[in-house]
Design a protein around this motif. Structure first.
Motif, PDB file in Angstrom:
ATOM      1  N   LEU A   1      41.653  41.474  48.549  1.00 14.04           N
ATOM      2  CA  LEU A   1      41.651  40.041  48.860  1.00 14.04           C
ATOM      3  C   LEU A   1      42.775  39.682  49.824  1.00 14.04           C
ATOM      4  N   SER A   2      43.951  40.244  49.597  1.00 11.42           N
ATOM      5  CA  SER A   2      45.092  39.904  50.457  1.00 11.42           C
ATOM      6  C   SER A   2      44.902  40.435  51.879  1.00 11.42           C
ATOM      7  N   THR A   3      44.416  41.667  52.021  1.00 10.37           N
ATOM      8  CA  THR A   3      44.209  42.220  53.362  1.00 10.37           C
ATOM      9  C   THR A   3      43.061  41.515  54.082  1.00 10.37           C
TER      10      THR A   3
ATOM     11  N   ILE B   1      39.604  26.945  50.386  1.00  9.08           N
ATOM     12  CA  ILE B   1      39.422  25.958  49.317  1.00  9.08           C
ATOM     13  C   ILE B   1      38.000  26.010  48.771  1.00  9.08           C
ATOM     14  N   LEU B   2      37.020  26.139  49.656  1.00  7.55           N
ATOM     15  CA  LEU B   2      35.625  26.225  49.216  1.00  7.55           C
ATOM     16  C   LEU B   2      35.385  27.474  48.369  1.00  7.55           C
ATOM     17  N   ILE B   3      35.994  28.594  48.769  1.00  2.55           N
ATOM     18  CA  ILE B   3      35.822  29.832  47.995  1.00  2.55           C
ATOM     19  C   ILE B   3      36.461  29.704  46.622  1.00  2.55           C
TER      20      ILE B   3
ATOM     21  N   PHE C   1      29.490  29.542  42.171  1.00  2.00           N
ATOM     22  CA  PHE C   1      28.598  30.690  42.068  1.00  2.00           C
ATOM     23  C   PHE C   1      29.375  31.939  41.658  1.00  2.00           C
ATOM     24  N   ASN C   2      28.651  32.869  41.068  1.00  2.00           N
ATOM     25  CA  ASN C   2      29.278  34.079  40.534  1.00  2.00           C
ATOM     26  C   ASN C   2      29.498  35.097  41.650  1.00  2.00           C
ATOM     27  N   ILE C   3      30.410  34.763  42.555  1.00  2.00           N
ATOM     28  CA  ILE C   3      30.780  35.642  43.661  1.00  2.00           C
ATOM     29  C   ILE C   3      32.296  35.627  43.784  1.00  2.00           C
ATOM     30  N   ILE C   4      32.833  36.675  44.371  1.00  2.00           N
ATOM     31  CA  ILE C   4      34.270  36.785  44.672  1.00  2.00           C
ATOM     32  C   ILE C   4      35.093  36.476  43.420  1.00  2.00           C
ATOM     33  N   TYR C   5      34.818  37.210  42.343  1.00  2.00           N
ATOM     34  CA  TYR C   5      35.622  37.159  41.125  1.00  2.00           C
ATOM     35  C   TYR C   5      35.715  35.739  40.558  1.00  2.00           C
TER      36      TYR C   5
ATOM     37  N   PHE D   1      38.378  30.824  38.254  1.00  2.00           N
ATOM     38  CA  PHE D   1      38.370  29.719  37.304  1.00  2.00           C
ATOM     39  C   PHE D   1      39.562  29.787  36.359  1.00  2.00           C
ATOM     40  N   PHE D   2      39.972  30.996  36.007  1.00  2.00           N
ATOM     41  CA  PHE D   2      41.174  31.144  35.176  1.00  2.00           C
ATOM     42  C   PHE D   2      42.392  30.603  35.922  1.00  2.00           C
ATOM     43  N   LEU D   3      42.485  30.903  37.220  1.00  2.00           N
ATOM     44  CA  LEU D   3      43.591  30.400  38.035  1.00  2.00           C
ATOM     45  C   LEU D   3      43.549  28.883  38.131  1.00  2.00           C
ATOM     46  N   LEU D   4      42.356  28.324  38.375  1.00  2.00           N
ATOM     47  CA  LEU D   4      42.229  26.866  38.478  1.00  2.00           C
ATOM     48  C   LEU D   4      42.587  26.182  37.167  1.00  2.00           C
ATOM     49  N   CYS D   5      42.186  26.788  36.058  1.00  2.00           N
ATOM     50  CA  CYS D   5      42.510  26.220  34.755  1.00  2.00           C
ATOM     51  C   CYS D   5      44.014  26.193  34.538  1.00  2.00           C
ATOM     52  N   CYS D   6      44.702  27.275  34.904  1.00  2.00           N
ATOM     53  CA  CYS D   6      46.163  27.316  34.758  1.00  2.00           C
ATOM     54  C   CYS D   6      46.840  26.306  35.680  1.00  2.00           C
TER      55      CYS D   6
END
Length: 793
Positions: free
Chosen positions: A480-482, A523-525, A530-534, A539-544
Motif C-alpha cells: 500500500l505504501s509503495t 478519501i474515496l478508497i 465495497f469489499n476491496i482493498i482490505y 473500517f477498523f481504522l475509521l472506527c478508531c
C-alpha cells in the motif's frame, strides 16, 4: 524443521513461561551425552590391545534358553529405571492437586547425577504445566456457567420478542451447566474436580407453539405436557435442580450498561447505574445476539488454545523422554509417559467435550443450524500469503525508486530550485505533496514494525484487537505504501515538468488539480463500502479515528489511544489538509499563488489543527483516570497538556517572531520534551530500571542485543529535541524553509515508528507476565442473583 523450533513457533505467546522448557531439558541431555562420550573415549584409550573380557566367559549358548526363563513382570521389574509417585498437595486459596515426583532407581551408576538433575527438572516442568492447565480449565468452566445463564436469558428474550402470545412454558431452554458426567481423577478424599461442560436440553421435535386463549387454557396445556423420559433421566443423572420456566428467567435479568458509547456514557454520568430494565424489541434482540455471538466466538478460541496447549506439551514430554532413552540406552519413557497419560493433563477431556457442545449450541442458535457457516465462524482459516502480493510489492517498490531517481535527475539537470518557478513550486505545490510523503513514511515504519513484531513473536493482532484472519502483514502494508508513493511521485513529476503559458501567465488546470485529485481518490478508497482493498482494516481504522474524535465519550481501548499517539506525530500532515482547503478554495492555483498566511481564519486554524491530536489524548487520559481510578493516567494527561502549551507557543512564535515568544516557546518546549522523554523511556518502554537483571533496561528483553535498546534510547532523546530547529531558526543555505520543516516532521515520524516497536513490546511482556491471552467480551445480561451473591461476599 526440528521439533524445538516448531514447538516454540506454535506456542501461545502470552503463555511462553507456562510451557515445558524443552530447550533446558534438551541441554541437560546434551550434558549426559557429553559425559558418556568422554567416558567411552577414555575407556577406549586405556584398553590398548588387551583381549576382550567376553573371551574369558563360560560357554552358555546351549543352555541359556533354559536359565533365562523369567516372567514378563520380573523382567519389567529388573529393567525398571524410574518410579513415579503422585503426592497430593493443597496450596492456600487453591484446590487440591497432585504433584508428581520421579525416583531414579539407577543412582549408583556412574554419571547418575546428571540423570538425577534431568528427572528433577522434568518433574518441575510437568507439575508447572499440569497446574497451569488445571487452573485454565477451571476458569473456562466458570465462564461456561456464565454463558449458560446468558443463553437462558437469550432464549427467553427471543420468545418474548418473537412470539409473545404463544405458549412458552413447555419449551426447553439450551443450558450450559457445570456437569457431573465429566470428572477429573478423584483425590484421596474423593473430591470431584469438575462436572460436565455444556449440556443442551434439546427442544422436543413434537413441541409446537400454540396460541393461548386465557390463563386457564395455558395452565392446562403446560400441566398436560409430559417431560420427555430421556430428558428426565439425564436431569436425574446430573443432579440438576428443577429449572424455572424460560420466562421466569427474565424476572431476574437486566441489561448490562457498558460505558462504551456516547449514549451509554452520558447515561452512566446522569443515572450512575450499571444495569437497566429489559426493553423487548427486535433492535435490542439483535444487539444481544451480536454480543453473545462475539462472546461464544471468543470463548471457543480460548478452548482451542487450551487444547493446543495440552497437545503440544504432551508431545514435548513424549519427545524429550524418547531422546532420554536414546541418549542413555535405557527404557524409562514407557513408565513416565504412562504417568503423563494418566494425569489430569493427559486424561481430562473437559475441553474437548466443551468444544463439541459450544459448536452445537453456536450452530443451532446463532447460525440457524448451518454447520458450515458456524464452523467457518468459530474456526477462521489462516490467511495465506499470495505470490501476487510479493510480485506487486516488488513491482511498485521498483517503480517508486525509479521515479525518485528520475525526480532527482530532473531537478539537478534543469536546476529548478534556483529559479522563480522553483520557488513557486516549493511555496505552493511542495506542501501539497509532502502530505503524501508523511503518510508513506509512516506506513513504511508501520510495515517495518510488523516485520519485527512477528520476528520477535509480539502478538500484535491480539494487542490491537484485530479480528482473526483480517490483520495486515508487513507485505500488504508495504504494498500500500509503495503504491501510494508511485502515484504521488508521478504527480510530482507531472507538475514539475509543466511550463507557464507566456500569454496567460497560468499553468494547465488539469495538471494543477493532480494533488487534489489524488487526495480525493484516497478519501474515496478509505470510505469505500465495497469489499476491496482490505475493507475490514479500513473500517477498523475509521472506527478508531471516530473514537478519537469523540473522546472522551467512547471507552478508551489500546487501538484508540495508540492511533491518537500516531496522530500527534502527523501534525504537519494535518496542517497539509488545511493548506489544501485554503489553496484550492481561496488561492489562485492556476498561477501557483496563495495568500493563506495573511488570513486570520487560516492562522487561527493553524493553532487549532496543531493541538487537536494532543487534545484527544488529553481527554482520553481523563476518561481512563476517572473510569479506571488510575492516577498515572492523570499524570499522563498533564504530559499532553504541557505539549499542547508548547505547540501553541511554537506556533505563535512562528507567526510573530518576537523575543518574548521565542523565550516562551523554548521554555515550554523544553519542559514538554523532558517530561515526554522520561515517560517514553520509563513508562511506555519500561526501560531505565536500575535494579533489573539487564542494567538500565528491564528484566525481560525480546531482542537479544542490548545495544539496540541503548541506541533506541539515544535516538529517542535526540529526535525529541528536533523542535529546536523551529525555535533557533537553523538556516541551511541549500534547503528551502519548507523542505527543512518537512525533514523535521519526517524525523518525528521516524521517532514514532521506533517508539511503536518498544511500546508494543512492553505491552506484550505485560500480557506475558499476567498470562493474558484472551479478550474480555462484555455480556449483555446482568443477573440480580449475581449481584446479591457479590454483596454477601
Amino acid at each position: 524443521m526440528k521439533f524445538g523450533k516448531e514447538f516454540a513457533s506454535q506456542m501461545v505467546p502470552e503463555w511462553q513461561e507456562a510451557y515445558m522448557d524443552y530447550s533446558q531439558l534438551k541441554g541437560v541431555l546434551k550434558d549426559i551425552l557429553r559425559f558418556k562420550q568422554q567416558r567411552q573415549a577414555s575407556t577406549s584409550e586405556g584398553a590398548g590391545l588387551k583381549r576382550k573380557m567376553t573371551m574369558y566367559r563360560a560357554f552358555s549358548g546351549l543352555t541359556r534358553r533354559y536359565s533365562n526363563l523369567r516372567s514378563p513382570q520380573q523382567h519389567d521389574l529388573e529393567d525398571q529405571v524410574i518410579l513415579v509417585n503422585a503426592v497430593e498437595q493443597e496450596e492456600e486459596g487453591q484446590s487440591a492437586h497432585q504433584k508428581y515426583q520421579t525416583k531414579f532407581l539407577m543412582s549408583s551408576d556412574e554419571g547418575a547425577e546428571y540423570e538425577l538433575v534431568f528427572f528433577r527438572r522434568l518433574d518441575d516442568e510437568f507439575n508447572k504445566v499440569a497446574v497451569f492447565y488445571r487452573s485454565k480449565v477451571e476458569e473456562v468452566m466458570k465462564e461456561a456457567d456464565s454463558l449458560n445463564k446468558q443463553m437462558d436469558a437469550l432464549i427467553a428474550f427471543r420468545i418474548q420478542v418473537e412470539s409473545p402470545f404463544h405458549v412458552r412454558d413447555h419449551l426447553s431452554v439450551p443450558v450450559i451447566v457445570p456437569p457431573a458426567t465429566v470428572t477429573t481423577p478423584t483425590t484421596s478424599r474423593g473430591q470431584v474436580a469438575h462436572m460436565d461442560a455444556i449440556q443442551e436440553v434439546e427442544m422436543s421435535s413434537e413441541d409446537q407453539l400454540l396460541e393461548t386463549r386465557g390463563e386457564e387454557q395455558e395452565e392446562q396445556l403446560s400441566a398436560a405436557k409430559p417431560i420427555h423420559p430421556e430428558i428426565q433421566n439425564r436431569n436425574e443423572l446430573n443432579g440438576l435442580k428443577k429449572r424455572p420456566a424460560p420466562l421466569e428467567v427474565l424476572k431476574h435479568v437486566k441489561f448490562n450498561v457498558a460505558l462504551e458509547t456516547p449514549r451509554s456514557t452520558l447515561r452512566g454520568i446522569l443515572g450512575d447505574s450499571k444495569a437497566k430494565d429489559l426493553i423487548f424489541g427486535k433492535v435490542e434482540l439483535k444487539k444481544v445476539e451480536l454480543q453473545l455471538k462475539r462472546a461464544f466466538v471468543e470463548f471457543y478460541q480460548k478452548l482451542r488454545l487450551l487444547k493446543s496447549y495440552s497437545f503440544l506439551n504432551l508431545l514435548a514430554f513424549s519427545k524429550i523422554m524418547k531422546k532420554y532413552d536414546k541418549v542413555t540406552s535405557r527404557n524409562a519413557s514407557r513408565s513416565y509417559l504412562t504417568m503423563v497419560d494418566n494425569s489430569y493433563l493427559g486424561s481430562s477431556d473437559e475441553v474437548i467435550r466443551l468444544m463439541e457442545r459450544v459448536e452445537a449450541t453456536f450452530i443451532k442458535h446463532f447460525c440457524n443450524s448451518n454447520r458450515r457457516k458456524g464452523i467457518s465462524t468459530l474456526r477462521p482459516k489462516a490467511k495465506q500469503e499470495r505470490h501476487r502480493i510479493t510480485f506487486s510489492l516488488g513491482f511498485t517498490a521498483g517503480c517508486s525508486i525509479a521515479l525518485l531517481v528520475a525526480l532527482i535527475l530532473v531537478i539537478r539537470t534543469r536546476q529548478i530550485l534556483g529559479t522563480p518557478e522553483g520557488t513557486k513550486y516549493m511555496e505552493n505545490l511542495f506542501p501539497l505533496y509532502t502530505f503524501f510523503g508523511f503518510i508513506v513514511l509512516h506506513m513504511l515504519m508501520y510495515a517495518a514494525n510488523i516485520y519485527f513484531w512477528r520476528r520477535y513473536h509480539v502478538n500484535y493482532p491480539f494487542i490491537f484487537g484485530f479480528k482473526q484472519g483480517t490483520e495486515l502483514g508487513y507485505r500488504q502494508v508495504f504494498l500500500l505504501s509503495t503504491s501510494l508513493a508511485v502515484v504521488a511521485l508521478a504527480g510530482v513529476l507531472a507538475n514539475l515538468g509543466m511550463e507557464i503559458d507566456p500569454k496567460t501567465k497560468t499553468y494547465k488546470t488539469f495538471t494543477e488539480l493532480v494533488p487534489l485529485g489524488l487526495v480525493s481518490i484516497i478519501i474515496l478508497i478509505v470510505f469505500c463500502p465495497f469489499n476491496i482493498i482490505y475493507r475490514s482494516s479500513r473500517f477498523f481504522l475509521l472506527c478508531c479515528v471516530f473514537h478519537c474524535i469523540c473522546a472522551p465519550l467512547y471507552k478508551v481501548t489500546l487501538p484508540d489511544f495508540f492511533l491518537a499517539d500516531q496522530l500527534t506525530s502527523q501534525v504537519q500532515a494535518i496542517r497539509g489538509l488545511e493548506f489544501y482547503i485554503c489553496y484550492y478554495g481561496w488561492g489562485d492555483f492556476k498561477r501557483r499563488e496563495n495568500t493563506c498566511s495573511t488570513f486570520t481564519v487560516y492562522n487561527t486554524f493553524n493553532f487549532i489543527v496543531a493541538v487537536i491530536p494532543y487534545w484527544m489524548r488529553f481527554l482520553q487520559c481523563l476518561r481512563r483516570m476517572v473510569e479506571e481510578k488510575d492516577r498515572m493516567q492523570g499524570y499522563n494527561g498533564l504530559k499532553y497538556f504541557s505539549t499542547i502549551v508548547a505547540v501553541l507557543m511554537r506556533t505563535a512564535y512562528d507567526l510573530n517572531r518576537g523575543l518574548g515568544w521565542k523565550v516562551l516557546a523554548a521554555v515550554t518546549s523544553a519542559i514538554a520534551a523532558l517530561v515526554s522523554t522520561y515517560w517514553d523511556l520509563v513508562l511506555d518502554w519500561g526501560l531505565l530500571q536500575r535494579g533489573s537483571k539487564n542494567r538500565w533496561l528491564r528484566d525481560k528483553l525480546l531482542i537479544p542485543h542490548k545495544s539496540v535498546y541503548f541506541t533506541a534510547i539515544v535516538l529517542n532523546i535526540l529526535l525529541r529535541f528536533a523542535w529546536l530547529q523551529s525555535v533557533l531558526n537553523f538556516d541551511v543555505s541549500f534547503l528551502h524553509r519548507k523542505a527543512l520543516v518537512a525533514i523535521v516532521a519526517s524525523l518525528e515520524i521516524i521517532r514514532r515508528g521506533i517508539w511503536n516497536f518498544f511500546r508494543l513490546e512492553n505491552e506484550h511482556l505485560n500480557n506475558v507476565g499476567k498470562y493474558r491471552a484472551f479478550k474480555s467480551v462484555p455480556l449483555p445480561f446482568n443477573y440480580d442473583e449475581d449481584d446479591e451473591g457479590d454483596k454477601d461476599e
